[in-house]
Scaffold this active site. Structure first.
Site, PDB file in Angstrom:
ATOM      1  N   PHE A 113      53.064  37.433  32.437  1.00 57.70           N
ATOM      2  CA  PHE A 113      53.304  38.796  32.885  1.00 57.70           C
ATOM      3  C   PHE A 113      51.967  39.457  33.184  1.00 57.70           C
ATOM      4  CE2 PHE A 113      56.894  42.009  32.504  1.00 57.70           C
ATOM      5  CZ  PHE A 113      57.847  41.183  33.041  1.00 57.70           C
ATOM      6  N   GLN A 233      53.300  55.965  34.608  1.00 61.27           N
ATOM      7  CA  GLN A 233      53.208  54.654  35.234  1.00 61.27           C
ATOM      8  C   GLN A 233      54.084  54.581  36.480  1.00 61.27           C
ATOM      9  OE1 GLN A 233      54.701  50.626  33.409  1.00 61.27           O
ATOM     10  NE2 GLN A 233      52.471  50.661  33.499  1.00 61.27           N
ATOM     11  N   HIS A 235      55.525  51.875  38.880  1.00 51.33           N
ATOM     12  CA  HIS A 235      55.736  50.429  38.930  1.00 51.33           C
ATOM     13  C   HIS A 235      55.512  49.960  40.361  1.00 51.33           C
ATOM     14  CE1 HIS A 235      57.606  46.512  38.517  1.00 51.33           C
ATOM     15  NE2 HIS A 235      57.705  46.692  37.222  1.00 51.33           N
ATOM     16  N   LEU A 245      64.421  49.125  40.345  1.00 52.04           N
ATOM     17  CA  LEU A 245      63.320  48.291  39.870  1.00 52.04           C
ATOM     18  C   LEU A 245      63.481  46.818  40.237  1.00 52.04           C
ATOM     19  CD1 LEU A 245      60.862  47.868  37.839  1.00 52.04           C
ATOM     20  CD2 LEU A 245      62.603  47.549  36.089  1.00 52.04           C
ATOM     21  N   GLU A 248      58.600  42.841  37.231  1.00 52.16           N
ATOM     22  CA  GLU A 248      57.309  42.163  37.286  1.00 52.16           C
ATOM     23  C   GLU A 248      57.490  40.656  37.093  1.00 52.16           C
ATOM     24  OE1 GLU A 248      53.632  42.794  34.349  1.00 52.16           O
ATOM     25  OE2 GLU A 248      54.025  44.433  35.708  1.00 52.16           O
ATOM     26  N   ARG A 281      49.714  47.064  36.128  1.00 52.95           N
ATOM     27  CA  ARG A 281      50.554  47.801  37.084  1.00 52.95           C
ATOM     28  C   ARG A 281      49.823  48.902  37.841  1.00 52.95           C
ATOM     29  NH1 ARG A 281      56.124  48.052  33.480  1.00 52.95           N
ATOM     30  NH2 ARG A 281      56.684  45.884  33.845  1.00 52.95           N
ATOM     31  N   HIS A 346      58.053  54.972  36.865  1.00 52.06           N
ATOM     32  CA  HIS A 346      58.750  53.999  36.038  1.00 52.06           C
ATOM     33  C   HIS A 346      58.733  54.323  34.549  1.00 52.06           C
ATOM     34  CE1 HIS A 346      60.403  50.216  34.793  1.00 52.06           C
ATOM     35  NE2 HIS A 346      59.319  49.824  34.183  1.00 52.06           N
ATOM     36  N   ARG A 381      50.527  51.210  30.556  1.00 52.45           N
ATOM     37  CA  ARG A 381      51.301  50.268  29.753  1.00 52.45           C
ATOM     38  C   ARG A 381      51.358  48.923  30.444  1.00 52.45           C
ATOM     39  NH1 ARG A 381      56.418  48.286  29.887  1.00 52.45           N
ATOM     40  NH2 ARG A 381      57.435  49.797  31.247  1.00 52.45           N
TER      41      ARG A 381
END
Lengths: 617, 298
Positions: A113, A233, A235, A245, A248, A281, A346, A381
């Site tokens: 990730f 954040q 995304h 969404l 990721e 991100r 996000h 994050r």
């Protein structure tokens, strides 16, 4: 009046976990939620849960990645708690039957990730949140925990001492959406806020319509500071038309981002020469928008995310949900063509200030999950760190509220430790528009007309109920005025335009002016639907007030912070400034005139101190 | 939607640009791209205004069920008509939201995630149970009729009482049970990829109630567990981590009078399921299990 030891507000991942933990400690616990638990937005989380489970990985590495990802604005005690507890909590979910994706040897699968030095993201296809939420709700049913579902929490019942640190939370006031009944809920031990994110502050968001930041706004008006609100954040991969969404995980499995010219933009233009698509991100979102602004976007609006080369079998095995989402909501079959994606709001890194046990500066008031800020995520994050946050801090808050000794927290809350006053030059006065009882009801259950101070917990709850009844009556009896939808949409437009991925001083000031105007219009808001049965008009009107408070906090913090850190990019300040800005933004309501102040970041961990370094991927 | 345009490092070219030759090629290209981009944006802006001008013609006609036990004039159920401006990709949910926010703020329906995962907005659209957020207007005949889920008590407008659905779900012990957990708190149970694959579809249920509302048997038998609850039981009964004793326990729940044998394989639940769960197939498989267990059936 209903009465319980512990009351949890919200029934997403953090709320459910908190309730289970409180019950395990022997408390009589109940959940109050405006949605039935299985409708919570945790169900929409896709990617996974970071946990250091395997040889070659360690909680220390996870903590290092998280601190780096936070751009050194996370507090080490909170980060280390997250990384130490996550493996145990993740396996706990497996023991409760969660349907994780599996390796050939039957163990839980993990994938790479963004921003991680090890493939430590456990997952259940591309629907990890759905599986987690349902697994936890199953446990709730098993344990017979009481849920007041479709009850909308209007306010906290908090005593009204002069300084917030001396106040106590005795319960909440909630409105039964189906019947229109307003009732007090007395919490003998504590109230835990687990109300999720504030995505509805923006108009292009991955968040549900229910994500209006209610818990944060209620705590704020009761005197708990909001922490680091400017860090929002975005995304990098959301569907352009809806904000849905795209996990990721697509990039984790090997998906590639291309610009209009078919260039692999992350490498071609040097945004992240090592990690490429798997940079964190904030980096990827800025890269995409920079491409779009340079004229290399497709239709000048989005870029392409291509996963066709992964092959149908692997895609169906690990990312099937994405195929459905892309087809249903964008009309694109990702097995045949690349998906259009662009950044969308996000997650909120900031929220209700808590310590690593979930406690706020008000006695008996806790917060966990996205609505809380400990701070684990600092200014950015990492993907896969939200779900562990829910279960780790949900459990801690629940256990602590029920009386379990978790040891003394290292993070101080409120103005108990070191702090400094902040300053920000605003074009208009922020905060309450004087002359509305909206703000008077939100100051900790003060007696109306200077009456006697409430003495007992029951009295404080009763008084808060009276105040909320007055508020509802006023909104319902008003014959004419402005409708909430109009105000909400103006706020969303202004925030999306001015307080987005790229921020500049004039835009931020304009947003504050727009918000001021929205606040003034809100004094004239009215509820058109006269019914007491399932009155969503009323609920949304009250939510809109919460959205206003959060939008203003985000913008104030962003205008004040003269540096570029994590998700906070400022046109005028293109450098991270550790000398002046290695500190948390705090904002206190103070009866309606927001006060800005700062507290230092804690970089000292259990074993080592984290040294801020240049952050590159 | 507005995309912010932070200024790039270079200054905007002034009108009096004379030294084009000395400008590096890359910069020229950049400039050209910028110009093209500006033209494209202007072009789209023009299209948008044209669209708006033409929007009177492109409205979608909705007929929406209304009822409120408390409000005079709505106590008798009726249909209200809304004409909602259409844009490409618009869903039934988008249209309902538009109608509520622009025409009548008392129009009431449940919705939250907008992406087919929370299960709030299952309704009866043009005569079948669908999730509104997942249903494109362009796939529907006009006028689009939107009604609450059939066979459920209507609370108000499009909101139905879900309690019975939840009760049936809870009747099948919808939680994982095993007597055989690993000792270590960091030690997971093993599950084969094949077994996870077997239960995968059944775990996708979002509790929207579409299947239950489409089922004739459930409509006539209030005690019938119904497709969603039976599917939930399937999810655990087929999960190898639970063990054989537990499976037997679950089969006993399922083979009671109002369990799997009530199903008449009409496939209506399978047809309406927004998550494509093969509900009827799961119920049939459980029937076979019941027979295999040598148990009597009614």
């Amino acid at each position: 009046m209903y009465e319980h030891d512990v009351i949890v507000v919200g029934a997403g991942g953090a709320g459910l976990r908190a309730a289970i933990a409180a019950q395990e400690e022997g408390a009589d616990v109940a959940i109050v939620s405006k949605l039935h638990p299985v409708r919570s937005h945790t169900g929409a989380a896709e990617g996974g849960i970071n946990a250091a489970l395997r040889d070659g990985d360690s909680w220390e590495d996870h903590a290092y990645d998280t601190m780096k990802g936070s751009d050194y604005l996370g507090d080490a005690p909170a980060i280390e708690t997250l990384c130490q507890d996550s493996p145990k909590e993740t396996i706990q979910l497996e023991h409760w039957g969660m349907a994780f994706s599996r390796d050939d040897d039957g163990r839980v699968s993990q994938r790479p990730f963004g921003g991680l030095s090890f493939p430590r993201t456990t997952y259940a296809g591309a629907e990890t949140g759905h599986q987690l939420l349902h697994t936890m709700y199953e446990q709730l049913v098993k344990r017979g925990i009481k849920v007041y579902d479709e009850w909308y929490v209007l306010n906290l019942a908090v005593s009204d001492e002069e300084v917030p640190e001396d106040r106590t939370c005795h319960g909440i006031v909630a409105y039964d959406i189906q019947s229109g009944e307003v009732s007090g809920f007395r919490a003998r031990n504590g109230v835990i806020l687990a109300t999720g994110g504030p995505g509805q502050v923006y108009d292009h968001t991955t968040n549900a319509v229910a994500n209006t930041g209610d818990g944060v706004a209620m705590a704020y008006r009761a005197g708990v500071p909001m922490e680091d609100m400017e860090f929002i954040q975005f995304h990098p991969t959301t569907l352009p038309s809806t904000g849905v969404l795209i996990t990721e995980g697509v990039r984790g499995e090997g998906g590639i981002l291309y610009n209009e010219n078919g260039e692999r933009l992350m490498f071609e233009y040097g945004y992240a020469n090592n990690a490429g698509e798997l940079a964190s991100r904030d980096v990827v979102s800025r890269a995409e928008l920079t491409e779009i602004n340079a004229g290399r976007g497709i239709d000048d609006e989005y870029v392409h995310l291509d996963m066709r080369h992964l092959g149908e079998e692997r895609i169906i095995d690990r990312l099937e949900n994405i195929v459905h989402l892309s087809e249903d909501f964008e009309g694109v079959d990702p097995l045949e063509e690349p998906m259009p994606v662009k950044p969308g709001q996000h997650y909120a890194m900031g929220g209700v200030e808590t310590d690593e046990n979930g406690e706020t500066c008000i006695t008996g008031l806790y917060a966990a999950g996205e609505c809380a800020c400990a701070s684990v995520h600092g200014s950015n994050r990492l993907g896969g760190n939200a779900l562990p946050e829910l279960i780790v801090f949900g459990r801690r808050a629940g256990a602590h509220a029920a009386g379990k000794d978790l040891g003394t927290a290292e993070i101080t809350t409120g103005k108990r430790g070191e702090w400094e006053a902040g300053e920000v030059d605003t074009p208009v006065a922020p905060g309450a528009v004087r002359g509305t009882d909206e703000d008077a009801v939100a100051d900790g259950g003060k007696a109306p007309d200077g009456g006697a101070v409430a003495a007992t917990g029951d009295e404080i709850v009763t008084r808060a109920v009276d105040a909320e009844n007055r508020r509802i009556d006023r909104l319902m009896t008003k014959e004419d005025g402005v409708q909430h939808a109009e105000i909400r949409s103006e706020v969303q437009k202004s925030m999306t335009r001015h307080v987005n991925v790229f921020r500049e001083k004039d835009g931020l000031k304009q947003a504050l002016r727009d918000l001021r105007e929205a606040r003034e219009r809100y004094t004239d808001v009215y509820v058109n639907d006269p019914s007491r049965t399932y009155n969503t008009d009323l609920i949304q009107t009250i939510e809109t007030r919460n959205i206003l408070d959060l939008a203003e906090a985000i913008t104030l913090g962003a205008l004040a912070r003269n540096e570029f850190r994590g998700a906070h990019w400022r046109k005028e300040h293109q450098e991270r400034d550790d000398e002046n800005w290695l500190k948390h933004t705090m904002l206190s309501w103070n009866d309606g005139s927001p006060e800005l102040w700062y507290k230092p970041v804690i970089l000292e961990g259990e074993e080592k101190t984290y040294e801020p370094k240049i952050r590159s991927y | 939607m507005s995309t912010q345009v932070p200024e790039t490092q270079e200054t905007e070219e002034s009108e009096a640009e004379t030294e084009t030759e000395s400008v590096p090629v890359a910069q020229q290209q950049r400039q050209q791209r910028k110009t093209e981009r500006r033209e494209r944006v202007a072009e789209r802006e023009r299209e948008r205004t044209e669209e708006e001008a033409a929007s009177d013609e492109s409205r979608y006609h909705l007929k929406v069920f209304r009822y409120d036990p408390e409000v005079e004039g709505k106590q008798e159920p009726r249909f209200d008509e809304f004409h909602v401006p259409y844009h490409k990709g618009m869903t039934v949910l988008d249209a309902l939201i538009y109608a509520r926010d622009h025409f009548d703020s008392s129009l009431t329906f449940r919705h939250s995630c907008r992406q087919a995962i929370c299960g709030s907005d299952a309704m009866f659209v043009n005569g079948s149970q669908r999730l509104c957020c997942k249903t494109q207007l362009s796939d529907l005949e006009q006028p689009v009729r939107v009604e609450p889920l059939p066979y459920q008590e209507v609370v108000k407008d499009l909101v139905v009482d879900m309690e019975h659905f939840y009760d049936q779900m809870e009747a099948v012990e919808p939680y994982f049970q095993t007597n055989d957990l690993p000792d270590g708190e960091l030690e997971e149970q093993r599950q084969t990829r094949e077994n996870r694959e077997k239960v995968k579809m059944s775990t996708r249920c979002i509790w929207c109630g579409a299947c239950m509302s489409s089922c004739n048997i459930a409509a006539g038998d209030n005690e019938y567990l119904g497709p969603a609850a039976i599917n939930k039981a399937y999810r655990f009964a087929m999960d190898e981590r639970e063990g054989s004793d537990m499976k037997e326990h679950r089969m006993r729940i399922l083979e009671q009078e109002h369990g799997v044998w009530r199903c008449q394989t009409q496939f209506s639940c399978t047809e309406v399921c927004p998550k494509d769960i093969p509900l009827t197939a799961h119920i049939q498989e459980l029937k076979r299990e019941a027979v295999k267990n040598n148990l009597k059936f009614w």
